[in-house]
Design an enzyme around this catalytic site. Structure first.
Site, PDB file in Angstrom:
ATOM      1  N   ASP A 196       1.305  85.213 -25.679  1.00 20.25           N
ATOM      2  CA  ASP A 196       1.855  84.053 -26.390  1.00 20.25           C
ATOM      3  C   ASP A 196       2.983  83.411 -25.578  1.00 20.25           C
ATOM      4  O   ASP A 196       4.102  83.243 -26.061  1.00 20.25           O
ATOM      5  CB  ASP A 196       2.325  84.457 -27.790  1.00 20.25           C
ATOM      6  N   ARG A 253      11.614  86.355 -39.189  1.00 17.10           N
ATOM      7  CA  ARG A 253      12.873  85.607 -39.114  1.00 17.10           C
ATOM      8  C   ARG A 253      13.794  86.290 -38.119  1.00 17.10           C
ATOM      9  O   ARG A 253      13.854  87.505 -38.059  1.00 17.10           O
ATOM     10  CB  ARG A 253      13.564  85.605 -40.485  1.00 17.10           C
ATOM     11  N   GLY A 281       9.632  81.845 -38.109  1.00 16.80           N
ATOM     12  CA  GLY A 281       8.274  81.392 -37.856  1.00 16.80           C
ATOM     13  C   GLY A 281       7.308  82.362 -38.484  1.00 16.80           C
ATOM     14  O   GLY A 281       7.708  83.241 -39.249  1.00 16.80           O
ATOM     15  N   GLY A 282       6.022  82.188 -38.137  1.00 21.84           N
ATOM     16  CA  GLY A 282       5.003  83.044 -38.702  1.00 21.84           C
ATOM     17  C   GLY A 282       5.282  84.509 -38.442  1.00 21.84           C
ATOM     18  O   GLY A 282       5.011  85.365 -39.276  1.00 21.84           O
TER      19      GLY A 282
END
Ligand SMILES: *[C@@H]1O[C@H](CO)[C@@H](O)[C@H](O)[C@H]1NC(C)=O
Ligand SMILES: *[C@@H]1O[C@H](CO)[C@@H](O)[C@H](O)[C@H]1NC(C)=O
Ligand SMILES: *[C@@H]1O[C@H](CO)[C@@H](O)[C@H](O)[C@H]1NC(C)=O
Ligand SMILES: *[C@@H]1O[C@H](CO)[C@@H](O)[C@H](O)[C@H]1NC(C)=O
Ligand SMILES: *[C@@H]1O[C@H](CO)[C@@H](O)[C@H](O)[C@H]1NC(C)=O
Ligand SMILES: *[C@@H]1O[C@H](CO)[C@@H](O)[C@H](O)[C@H]1NC(C)=O
Length: 656
Positions: free
Chosen positions: A473, A360, A356-357
Site C-alpha cells: 500500500d 485511528r 481511515g479505514g
C-alpha cells in the site's frame, strides 16, 4: 401601616431621580425603587428597592446598567476625565460555609449587551474567547468569592482591578485599612452590606479601590491602587453598571445604593435610606440549614461511595488489556494500555492525527521518557492468529532503516489492537502534495530526495532484510516526513493484518485504486513488483503534483500515466512537470524520474525494474534501458488505462 412603606420609598426614589435629572454626569440611588435601570438576566428590583442581580439558582447571570451611555471625555479627542463611583452591596450565599459564587463586579463597557458572556467564573462579563481580548474595552472591579486558578485568583475572597480580562491587573484580599493603617479583612459573603469606592484620577492615571463596612466613613488608604491610563481603554461613550453570576452553587447578589460623578467625588449615599438586605439567609435559620444539609450530606456521602466504586471499576475497565502467556517473550515490545492512555490524554480527539479505514492514529507523548509517539488503534476480532500476528509485529519492529517509520511496539485489548510508532512531526507526504489550496509547496530538491528515500526504504524491505516484506500500500498518505523532510515509509508489512482477518472492515481492498498493480487487481498476485508499480505512480505524482486517477466533469477517468505518456509521445515530456515548480528544477533529473516512473508503472510486471535497479537509475549508476527509451510500448499502457477504468467501475471484491 404597611401600604405606607412602599409609598415612602417611591418618594425617596424621586429624590434620587431629581438628582440625576438632566445631569448625566452625576447621580445617586439610595435604593432602587422605581429606578430606570437596564436590567437583564436574573436581575430585578425587589419590592423593597434592592437590585437583586442573581438569586439562589446555579449558573445564572444578571446585569444592571445605568440606562444611557456616559461621556467620559469632555471633547471627542480628549482624555478620560476623573470619575468616582460608590456603591453598597451585599451577598447572601446559599450555604454560609460553602464556597458559592461568584461575586459582583462594577463594570464600564462599550455596550450593555452581555448575551455572549458566560456565568460562573466568567462573571457574566466574558467568555473563553473574549477574556483577554484587547478589543473588549472593558474596565471592571471584581468582588470575587471563588478562587479560580485559570485567572490566577489569589483566594476566594478578593477585590481585583480588571482590564479586558478576569485575570486582574491587581488584586488584594477583601478588607480595609483602619485609621492606624492596620489591615482589617472583610468577608464578601458575610451577608453584611458593605460599601465600595472606585476613584480614577486623570492626571495621575491612577485607579483606587476602597472598601469598608457599611457604617464606616471612607478609609483614607485605598485597599488597591493601580496605575492605568483609561483613556487608552474606554470607548466613548461608555455604559456603567454591574454584573453578577453564580456557578455550581447559588448566591444572591444585591445592590443597595449607587452613586457616580465625573470630575468630583461620588455623591454620598444616604445609608439611613437604604433598603435592608433580606435576613432569611442560611445564617438566621439554623434548623432550615440542617434540614437542607442533612439530606444533602447523606446524599453526598452515598454519591461519594458510589463514585469511588465507579471510579475503581472504571479504572480497571479503562486500562484493561489482553495479555497471554505466549506474549512474555515479546515483553519489551509490549506497551501497557495505561501508558498509552496517558500518553494520548485518553485518546482525545484533539490528539487525533489521522483516521481511515485501517484505524485511528493519535499523537502522544510517553509520560516517563517524554518521547513523542504515534499510536494507531485498529479494531480486530480474530483470536486464532493473534500469536502469529504479534510475532510478526515484533519482527517488523526489528526492521530498522532511515527511510522506515519505526514500529516501537504494540498493545492488545479486547477487540482492539494498538500499534505504537515513532512520531513524525511533518506528517504525511499527502499533506505536502495537496496541502493548502491543493498546491504542492515542495521544491525540486525536496521532491527528488523524497523519491530517493522511498526507493531506498522499499529496497530494504524487498531485499535487504532477512525476510521479503511487501508493503502492498505505497501511497502518499503512507509516506511520512521527518524534521529534515526525509521520507519514511509507514505501515509496512501490516497488509498481512488483513490476511489474518484482523480488520473488521469486510470489503477492505489491500492497496489503493490508482496505485494498485494490474496483476493484483486481475489475479491477486502479490510480489515486490507490485510495490514497484505503486512506487512508479507515486514518483509521477510527486513530480507532476497530480493524483494518479482523475475524473472529469463527464465522469471520464484519466490516468496520470496516460497523461505523462502523451506528453512524451508529443516530445514535450518536461511539460508534465508540476507548474508550481516553475523552472526551479534540473531538466535531466526530471526526465529521468518521469521515464523511470513510467517504466516502474509498466502494466507488465516483467517489464518493471527491481528496487535495486531503481536505486541504480536514480543514483545515475546505470542508464535507463535503451529499448524502453526508444520504443516505449504506448499501446500496452493504453490497455492498462482501459483495464483500470473497468476495474474501478466494478465494486471490488475482497482481494486479500
Ligand atoms: C429610561 O432611560 C432611557 C434611556 O435614558 C429612556 O430612553 C427611557 O425613556 C427611560 N424610561 C423611563 C420610564 O424613564
Ligand atoms: C480628533 O482626531 C482626529 C484624528 O486623530 C482628527 O481628524 C480630528 O480633527 C480631531 N478632532 C478634534 C475635535 O480635535
Ligand atoms: C446582543 O448581541 C447578540 C449577539 O452578540 C445579538 O444576537 C442580540 O440581538 C443582541 N441583543 C440586543 C438587545 O441588542
Ligand atoms: C479575617 O482573617 C482572620 C485570620 O485570617 C480570620 O480568622 C477571620 O475570620 C477573618 N475575618 C473575616 C471577617 O473574614
Ligand atoms: C489614590 O490613593 C492615593 C493614596 O494611597 C492618593 O494619593 C491618591 O490621590 C488617590 N487617588 C485617587 C484618584 O483617589
Ligand atoms: C493617556 O492616554 C492618552 C491617549 O493615549 C494620552 O493622550 C494621554 O497623554 C495619556 N495620559 C497620561 C497621563 O499619560
Amino acid at each position: 401601616m404597611s401600604f405606607l412603606l412602599p409609598l415612602l420609598f417611591v418618594v425617596l426614589n424621586l429624590a434620587s431621580s431629581i438628582t440625576n435629572g438632566d445631569d448625566h454626569h452625576k447621580f445617586v440611588y439610595n435604593g432602587f425603587t422605581g429606578a430606570n435601570l437596564s436590567l437583564d438576566g436574573t436581575a430585578m428590583v425587589t419590592p423593597n428597592g434592592l437590585v437583586e442581580l442573581t438569586n439562589d439558582g446555579i449558573r445564572l447571570k444578571g446585569h444592571a446598567f445605568y440606562p444611557s451611555p456616559l461621556q467620559f471625555r469632555n471633547s471627542p479627542n480628549g482624555t478620560v476625565q476623573s470619575f468616582s463611583v460608590s456603591f453598597v452591596f451585599g451577598i447572601i450565599p446559599i450555604f454560609s460555609d460553602l464556597n458559592s459564587g461568584h461575586g459582583i463586579s462594577f463594570v464600564v463597557a462599550p455596550s450593555k449587551n452581555f448575551s455572549d458572556a458566560i456565568p460562573a467564573q466568567y462573571f457574566g462579563l466574558f467568555n473563553s474567547e473574549t477574556d483577554g481580548n484587547s478589543n473588549g474595552h472593558i474596565f471592571a472591579v471584581e468582588l470575587d468569592t471563588v478562587q479560580n486558578r485559570e485567572f490566577k485568583d489569589i483566594n476566594d475572597n478578593h477585590v481585583g482591578i480588571d482590564v479586558n480580562s478576569l485575570t486582574s491587573l491587581k488584586s488584594y484580599p477583601a478588607g480595609y485599612y483602619d485609621e492606624s493603617g492596620m489591615f482589617r479583612n472583610l468577608s464578601l459573603v458575610s451577608m453584611e452590606a458593605m460599601q465600595v469606592w472606585v476613584d480614577y484620577d486623570r492626571e495621575a492615571t491612577q485607579i483606587n479601590v476602597t472598601m469598608a463596612p457599611l457604617h464606616m466613613a471612607k478609609p483614607v488608604k485605598p485597599l488597591l491602587s493601580a496605575s492605568y491610563n483609561l483613556s487608552e481603554l474606554l470607548m466613548e461613550p461608555a455604559y456603567i453598571g454591574f454584573s453578577s453570576s453564580t456557578g455550581a452553587a447559588g448566591a444572591r447578589h444585591y445592590l443597595l445604593g449607587w452613586s457616580f460623578n465625573i470630575n468630583g467625588p461620588a455623591p454620598a449615599i444616604d445609608i439611613a435610606k437604604l433598603p435592608k438586605l433580606p435576613t432569611v439567609g442560611p445564617k438566621s435559620d439554623p434548623s432550615k440549614k440542617l434540614k437542607i444539609f442533612l439530606p444533602i450530606a447523606t446524599a453526598a456521602f452515598l454519591m461519594a461511595v458510589g463514585a469511588a466504586i465507579f471510579l475503581l471499576v472504571r479504572r480497571r475497565m479503562r486500562y484493561a488489556e489482553l495479555q497471554e502467556d505466549w506474549e512474555i517473550e515479546f515483553g519489551p515490545h509490549r506497551f501497557t494500555y495505561k501508558d498509552l492512555f496517558h500518553a494520548t490524554e485518553g485518546f482525545q480527539n484533539k490528539n487525533l492525527i489521522g483516521a481511515g479505514g485501517a484505524g485511528r492514529v493519535y499523537k502522544g507523548t510517553l509520560i516517563g521518557s517524554k518521547q513523542d509517539i504515534a499510536v494507531k488503534k485498529i479494531s480486530h476480532n480474530s483470536k486464532q492468529s493473534m500469536k502469529q500476528f504479534v510475532a510478526e509485529i515484533v519482527s517488523i519492529g526489528h526492521l530498522q532503516h532511515r527511510n522506515l517509520v519505526r514500529l516501537l511496539g504494540y498493545c492488545r485489548r479486547k477487540g482492539e489492537l494498538i500499534l505504537v510508532y515513532e512520531y513524525m512531526p511533518n506528517g504525511s507526504l499527502e499533506n505536502f502534495l495537496y496541502g493548502q489550496d491543493g498546491k504542492c509547496t515542495l521544491d525540486w530538491d525536496q521532491r527528488f530526495k523524497i523519491i530517493k528515500g522511498i526507493a531506498s526504504g522499499l529496497l530494504y524491505l524487498h531485499e535487504e532484510w532477512e525476510k521479503v516484506v511487501i508493503h502492498r500500500d505505497v501511497k502518499p498518505s503512507n509516506i511520512l516526513l521527518d524534521n529534515e523532510m526525509n521520507a519514511k515509509i509507514g505501515d509496512f508489512g501490516l497488509s498481512r493484518l488483513h490476511d489474518h482477518g484482523a480488520n473488521l472492515q469486510t470489503t477492505h481492498v489491500v492497496g489503493t485504486i490508482g496505485y494498485l498493480a494490474p496483476e493484483i487487481a486481475l489475479n491477486g498476485k502479490v510480489s515486490p513488483l507490485a510495490d514497484v508499480f505503486s512506487f512508479g505512480i507515486l514518483a509521477l505524482e510527486i513530480i507532476c503534483g497530480q493524483k494518479p486517477v482523475k475524473q472529469n466533469a463527464q465522469g471520464v477517468q484519466h490516468t496520470l500515466v496516460d497523461w505523462v505518456l502523451e506528453h512524451w509521445h508529443k516530445g514535450s515530456l518536461v511539460d508534465a512537470v508540476d507548474a508550481n515548480l516553475q523552472t526551479g528544477y534540473d531538466i535531466a533529473e526530471v526526465r529521468l524520474v518521469l521515464q523511470l516512473g513510467l517504466l516502474c508503472s509498466h502494466p507488465s510486471g516483467q517489464s518493471r525494474p527491481s528496487m535495486r535497479q531503481v536505486m541504480q537509475y536514480l543514483n545515475g549508476d546505470m542508464p535507463l534501458p535503451e529499448t524502453f527509451l526508444t520504443h516505449p510500448d504506448f499501446g500496452m499502457f493504453h490497455l492498462l488505462q482501459e483495464r483500470v477504468s473497468n476495474l474501478s467501475a466494478m465494486s471490488y471484491p475482497s482481494l486479500a
